[in-house]
Each structure stands twice: as structure tokens, then as C-alpha cells.
Design an enzyme around this catalytic site. Sequence first.
Site, PDB file in Angstrom:
ATOM      1  N   HIS A   1      -7.614  -5.737   0.273  1.00  0.00           N
ATOM      2  CA  HIS A   1      -6.380  -4.958   0.428  1.00  0.00           C
ATOM      3  C   HIS A   1      -5.631  -5.473   1.661  1.00  0.00           C
ATOM      4  O   HIS A   1      -6.022  -5.196   2.788  1.00  0.00           O
ATOM      5  CB  HIS A   1      -6.804  -3.501   0.617  1.00  0.00           C
ATOM      6  CG  HIS A   1      -5.692  -2.518   0.642  1.00  0.00           C
ATOM      7  ND1 HIS A   1      -4.938  -2.225  -0.464  1.00  0.00           N
ATOM      8  CD2 HIS A   1      -5.212  -1.731   1.643  1.00  0.00           C
ATOM      9  CE1 HIS A   1      -4.048  -1.296  -0.147  1.00  0.00           C
ATOM     10  NE2 HIS A   1      -4.191  -0.979   1.132  1.00  0.00           N
TER      11      HIS A   1
ATOM     12  N   SER B   1       0.822  -1.204   0.000  1.00  0.00           N
ATOM     13  CA  SER B   1       0.000   0.000   0.000  1.00  0.00           C
ATOM     14  C   SER B   1       0.861   1.262   0.000  1.00  0.00           C
ATOM     15  O   SER B   1       1.734   1.395  -0.842  1.00  0.00           O
ATOM     16  CB  SER B   1      -0.947  -0.070   1.194  1.00  0.00           C
ATOM     17  OG  SER B   1      -2.089   0.677   0.925  1.00  0.00           O
TER      18      SER B   1
HETATM   19  C1  GCU Z   1      -5.356   4.773   1.893  1.00  0.00           C
HETATM   20  C2  GCU Z   1      -4.772   5.563   0.748  1.00  0.00           C
HETATM   21  C3  GCU Z   1      -3.976   4.668  -0.176  1.00  0.00           C
HETATM   22  C4  GCU Z   1      -2.981   3.865   0.610  1.00  0.00           C
HETATM   23  C5  GCU Z   1      -3.663   3.123   1.734  1.00  0.00           C
HETATM   24  C6  GCU Z   1      -2.725   2.355   2.650  1.00  0.00           C
HETATM   25  O1  GCU Z   1      -6.316   3.898   1.404  1.00  0.00           O
HETATM   26  O2  GCU Z   1      -5.824   6.216   0.082  1.00  0.00           O
HETATM   27  O3  GCU Z   1      -3.313   5.445  -1.149  1.00  0.00           O
HETATM   28  O4  GCU Z   1      -2.291   2.972  -0.231  1.00  0.00           O
HETATM   29  O5  GCU Z   1      -4.349   4.059   2.545  1.00  0.00           O
HETATM   30  O6  GCU Z   1      -1.566   2.707   2.781  1.00  0.00           O
HETATM   31  O7  GCU Z   1      -3.210   1.415   3.285  1.00  0.00           O
END
Ligand code: GCU
Length: 414
Positions: A395, A254
Site C-alpha cells: 500500500h 488511499s
Molecule cells: C486505513 C483505512 C483505509 C485507508 C487507509 C489510508 O487503512 O482503513 O480505508 O484507505 O487507512 O488512508 O492509508
Amino acid sequence: AMISPASAQPEGYNYDESKVPDYELPEVLKTEAGKTVETAEQWTNQRRPEVLRLFEQHVFGRVPEKLTTIRTRVRSRNDDAVGGKAIRREITVFFTADDDGPSMDILLYTPKSATKAVPCFLGYNFHGNHSIDPDPAIHITESWVRNDKDRGNIDHKATEASRGKSSSRWPVEMIVSRGYGLATIYYGDVDPDTDDGFKNGIHAVTEADRGDAERAGDAGGSISAWSLGLSHALDVLTQDSLVDGDRVAVFGHSRLGKTSLWAGATDPRFAMVISNDSGCGGAALARRRFGETVKRINTSFPHWFCKNHRQYNDNEDAMPVDHHMLMALMAPRPVYVASAQEDTWADPRGEMLSLYHAGPVYALFGRKGLPTAEMPDVNKPIHTDVGYHIRTGKHDVTDFDWTQYMNFADQHLK
Ligand code: GCU
């Protein structure tokens, strides 16, 4: 704030493939002077430095100069960790001459059965080294953490309650059993992930022009600061006799996947680069405007990128780069991009396409990129000289993801 699974598809953003606008990607092999790059040498000597500079100027900002004041000290060592399978060390890396100044702790596992220096995965964790394994001997981070009742994080301090809470993302036993080392660092040691004017963490050492208003348009944001931390960690691993510094894969999930890509781009010593669900600002193509957008990310997380990046809020087509060019900066090194089916916020198809469109640069080196621009079936990885998969689920980082990274690393790092 972290996006919880319940809000993984914030409203007001596009999740419909048929509504992706028409777009034209900047040509990765065309120099600013308009010349077409035809050889690996031209890429390495002319175009690659241009592309790197464009990402510094328009996206992430510059990575601060390496610190010259680094010192390390082994904070703990257990030669009988992970059920006797691993040597576990905590190595404190001090950024200055002051023991009470900013520092980071590397939690390092190496397989006990190894007869020579091992290839190693290096990646940041979100919640403190103590969160990756329930082992009570791991120090609880003393750095700023996000308040979180479920983790027992109160007044920005982590507590015993958060031990091992992220262990599903860090299959330590599986990694050492396959002959790899694992090094992880709490990213908040290097820069607390909050829009606080670049005053703390490593910024307290690197910043001359503190505060958002006074900073240059291309001064690095937090992703650049985290990248610097990874480069310093690689220095430490390179000097370690149990780790082979020429075979370190930088990994991240992420926002930390955006970071592993930028670290891999800016520090060519990383032998392999892994992006797990990195999405917008990472592997995903910005021009698709699918899920998270440039404007949204610069608004929610104003400290991640450089100020110049804000020029592209609702204005993606004006960017002199797109993120296929970030993937191309890894060439000819093996790069792996992973997506998750339910992670539409990160635009799985956009993550795959950027890797696909980096293919021509891999081809200059006689390496194979992705064979087609079609999405593969879920849970069916494609491994050429680059790797891609989309797995079922949300995710996250799972054993499935790690299994693919190690299968891929077996081909390229062993
Ligand atoms: C949020 C953000 C993302 C990021 C994520 C994370 O969702 O919008 O860009 O990748 O956090 O780091 O879990």
C-alpha cells in the site's frame, strides 16, 4: 491511526476469495423509476444526477456549497527549482477575509521549459507540503498533524525532521520532465483528519449545525470537505496562466484516493481522475466484504462519511449503490484505478471489478472500459479509455504508479 505495513491485514476480516459472499450489484443503467438507460443523454440528464444524489445521501454526504470568500496570495516563488527544471510556487488560499482564519497552501510546480499552459496533476498529501520534497524553502505546515515520533511531529505540530520524508511518493522531477505540472496540498489544511466534531478547517466556515449529533444524515463528512478543497484548488489552477485548467487530473492515494474519486464525481471539470489504492469507500465494491468493511471503516473513521452510511454496517446488500456506480460518475472522462498486490485490505480485485462494471456507462459514450473481469497480470497495466494496474508491493505510491498515470495522461490529456 495509520495502518502500518505490519498490521496491513487486521484480523477478523476476509482475505480469501472463495469466501466472498454471493451478491447482486444495483443496476447502474436502471433508473429509480425502473427504466433502462439506453443513451448517453439519458445517462447525463436522468440517471447520472440520481446516482450522484444516492452517493450524497447514503455514502459521502453532500459537498458544502462553494465558498464565496476565497482569496489567494503567492507565499513564495522560485523560478529555479528542481535543479532549474521547474517554477515552484506556494499559493495560500484563504477561505475567509481573515488572514488568520482557515486557509490552505497549494504547492505548485510547473515545468520551466513549457511554452504554453500545461496539464497538471492535483492531489492531497498526507503529511504537509514540506514532506514531499526536501527543499528547505517550502514552508512547514502550521496545521494540525498526527503525532508521529519518526516524523518529529510533536504536540500536533510538524517540525524540520519531517522535511522530504514522503518524497518517494512525489517524483517531482520526473513529473515536470514529462511536461506536467504538479499541485499538492496538505489535506489537514482543509480538514484535520480526526473525529473532532467538524469545528475546524473549512468546516469552521461551512458548518451551521456543528457536532455529530445535530448534523443531518446526509451532511458531508471529511471526504466531502476535502473534495470541496480540491474544487477550490481547481478554481485557482484554472485562473493560473501556467496551468491549463481544462486538463487537470485529480489524484489521490488511499483515503485521499476515496477523496479524488468523490471530487471527480462532484466536480465534472476534472479532466481525469486517479484512484491509487483507494479501497473500501473508494474504488472497491462494498458488497464483496473483502478486507476492510463498511462497518469497520465507519467505526475507525466516523468522520469520513455521512451518518446515513452507518445504516449499511453489516448491511451492505441494502445499499442503493455500490462503488461501480461511483466509477460510472466519471464517464466519459478517463479514470484510472491502481491496486497493489500486498494491499489486500483495499481489495484489489474489488477495485478492478468496480471499474469493470462501470463499463456499460462508458460504452454509452462510445468509450471502452476494461475488456474483461479477469485480473490482469501484476505490473501489466491495461489502458483503454480507462486504466487499471496491479503492481507488486504494498500500500503505497511508487514511481511505477506515476509512470502509468503519465503514460495514460499522455493519451488523454495531451
Ligand atoms: C486505513 C483505512 C483505509 C485507508 C487507509 C489510508 O487503512 O482503513 O480505508 O484507505 O487507512 O488512508 O492509508
